[in-house]
Design a protein around this motif. Sequence first.
Motif, PDB file in Angstrom:
ATOM      1  N   VAL A 150      90.054 -21.269 -41.578  1.00  0.00           N
ATOM      2  CA  VAL A 150      91.076 -22.283 -41.885  1.00  0.00           C
ATOM      3  C   VAL A 150      92.395 -21.830 -41.267  1.00  0.00           C
ATOM      4  N   TYR A 171      90.681 -27.056 -40.032  1.00  0.00           N
ATOM      5  CA  TYR A 171      89.385 -26.379 -39.905  1.00  0.00           C
ATOM      6  C   TYR A 171      89.327 -25.760 -38.518  1.00  0.00           C
ATOM      7  N   SER A 187      87.843 -25.047 -35.596  1.00  0.00           N
ATOM      8  CA  SER A 187      86.629 -25.431 -34.868  1.00  0.00           C
ATOM      9  C   SER A 187      87.041 -26.044 -33.540  1.00  0.00           C
ATOM     10  N   HIS A 200      88.110 -30.463 -48.931  1.00  0.00           N
ATOM     11  CA  HIS A 200      87.255 -30.204 -47.759  1.00  0.00           C
ATOM     12  C   HIS A 200      86.943 -28.711 -47.643  1.00  0.00           C
ATOM     13  N   ILE A 201      87.945 -27.884 -47.955  1.00  0.00           N
ATOM     14  CA  ILE A 201      87.746 -26.422 -47.877  1.00  0.00           C
ATOM     15  C   ILE A 201      86.654 -25.997 -48.850  1.00  0.00           C
ATOM     16  N   LEU A 259      84.536 -22.880 -47.192  1.00  0.00           N
ATOM     17  CA  LEU A 259      85.324 -21.998 -46.320  1.00  0.00           C
ATOM     18  C   LEU A 259      86.069 -20.940 -47.126  1.00  0.00           C
TER      19      LEU A 259
END
Length: 239
Positions: free
Chosen positions: A89, A122, A124, A136-137, A142
């Motif tokens: 993150v 994120y 990515s 979302h984490i 994550l």
Amino acid sequence: MKKLEQLYEGKAKKVYKTDNEDLLWVEYKDDATAFNGTKKGTIVGKGVLNNLISAHFFQMLAEKGVPNHFVELVNEQEQLVKALDIIQVEIIVRNLAAGSMAKRLGMEEGMDLGGPVVDYCYKSDELGDPLINDDHIRALNLALPEQIQTIREIALKVNSILTNYLADKGIILVDYKLEFGFHKGEVILGDEISPDTCRFWDSETREKLDKDRFRRDLGGVDEAYKEIYRRLTGKEVKL
Ligand code: 5GP
């Protein structure tokens, strides 16, 4: 300390193993990339400047009680750091509207946000580092909610330390990106703090002294990085 085989090459750094499994050897590169690697270039001296600038910030933050991965400089372009299990993150802290936030929310660049705004992305490359939230984490597994809370608190502490420190040097800290990881079970600050990962504006003129000069083809990129080093240390770097 021995530099052993390369573990990883990123866009701005190469990471090597050492003969101590707790420590990594990081070499800062002159390569510059932007827009998720689609814009590429070289900034002569950037590796040296970012290595020295990041070391300066991390030493100062450690003295002020912010645990981080920095151990010592090996030379002008390389440093030793603690090996971290990096949390995927990116933590972005913003004081003035700029970059992706200004664009996304239709804000004028430079607008005061009335207090820090923390964003999470994120990590990515395939997805282009999308903006995510606490849920979302958790859903992506994550980090745990209490770990994100700790990270947020450290990121805001870093903000007040750096904002005040830089104001004394005539620099506005507009925004920056931090990364954290686990070292022996503890969450600590990793990666780098440099003109590649922060927006720095001159307090008087609001001139950009960071990677936006490269992203936006403004010229004077190496001069801006040298100016940050000069203001932080009072020294010139010999390249
Ligand atoms: P923005 O969201 O406007 O692209 O970036 C906000 C701040 O975080 C800027 O200071 C920018 O330099 C930093 N930042 C965000 N994502 C990245 C990244 O993937 N790499 C680097 N070097 N900096 C980033």
